[in-house]
Motif scaffolding. Structure first.
Motif, PDB file in Angstrom:
ATOM      1  N   SER A  48       0.827  -1.215   0.000  1.00 40.88           N
ATOM      2  CA  SER A  48       0.000   0.000   0.000  1.00 40.88           C
ATOM      3  C   SER A  48       0.857   1.259   0.000  1.00 40.88           C
ATOM      4  N   VAL A  51       2.305   1.605  -3.463  1.00 38.76           N
ATOM      5  CA  VAL A  51       1.257   2.032  -4.402  1.00 38.76           C
ATOM      6  C   VAL A  51       1.146   3.550  -4.386  1.00 38.76           C
ATOM      7  N   LYS A  55       1.856   6.004  -7.550  1.00 35.87           N
ATOM      8  CA  LYS A  55       0.812   6.928  -8.030  1.00 35.87           C
ATOM      9  C   LYS A  55       1.354   8.355  -8.075  1.00 35.87           C
ATOM     10  N   VAL A  61      -1.128   1.257 -11.246  1.00 32.27           N
ATOM     11  CA  VAL A  61      -0.664   0.199 -10.357  1.00 32.27           C
ATOM     12  C   VAL A  61      -1.655  -0.963 -10.364  1.00 32.27           C
ATOM     13  N   PHE A  80      -5.854   0.283  -6.529  1.00 28.79           N
ATOM     14  CA  PHE A  80      -5.318  -0.434  -7.687  1.00 28.79           C
ATOM     15  C   PHE A  80      -6.081  -0.047  -8.943  1.00 28.79           C
TER      16      PHE A  80
END
Length: 186
Positions: A48, A51, A55, A61, A80
């Motif tokens: 997480s 991610v 981003k 992702v 996601f």
């Protein structure tokens, strides 16, 4: 990945307790696979965090799951952009439907399947729009002579849509050839 111009990145997640709780390394190669997976394991909290960083760099992702139960380790799937179903789980209808029902793109790797199995899954997917098949040969690493890249065109014909290539290649040449043969995702 962002600096190289990649569109996105994909994580792979499996809960080690779910995957190997009863596995005592009884299959050929299990001890190698288990040690690699354990060595490269990333906890959901780490994924997480990565991610968010991806981003911030402008990357899409995605993540691969090996079971519906593994999805429960994440508080949300909202961060996601896409999902990938590994070839070993290609026929896992519960996993497929769970991910397809998010409305996000789902990539399905065909590596461990024969053509009849691929056609069965295609028939099951016809009412859905958010999926793409990926040609794949499940060897690690894949020798360039074994890539069977001509199957990309055949796969596109039998599913009636764009296809991609799930690379297990040691070198980049197969990816370039796959792209020239029409693979829309590498």
């Amino acid at each position: 990945s962002a600096e190289s111009g990649a569109h996105g990145i994909k994580f792979q997640y499996r809960n080690l307790k779910n995957s190997y709780a009863s596995n005592k390394g009884e299959e050929i190669g299990d001890e190698i696979i288990k040690s690699e997976i354990t060595r490269n394991y990333l906890a959901p909290s780490t994924i997480s965090s990565l991610v968010k960083e991806a981003k911030n760099l402008g990357l899409k992702v995605g993540i691969s799951f090996f079971s519906v139960k593994d999805i429960d380790d994440f508080t949300s799937l909202d961060s996601f952009d896409f999902f990938k179903i590994p070839s070993v789980e290609f026929q896992n209808k519960a996993l497929r439907n769970t991910l397809l029902n998010t409305g996000k793109d789902v990539l399905l790797s065909t590596g461990c399947q024969n053509e009849n199995e691929i056609r069965e899954v295609i028939n099951d997917l016809l009412s859905k729009k958010n999926w793409t098949l990926l040609h794949c040969i499940s060897n690690y690493p894949l020798a360039i002579r074994n890539s069977k890249l001509g199957y990309l065109n055949h796969l596109s014909k039998i599913c009636g849509r764009r296809v991609g290539y799930s690379s297990h290649d040691e070198y980049w040449e197969n990816c370039l050839i796959a792209a020239t043969l029409g693979a829309s995702i590498i």
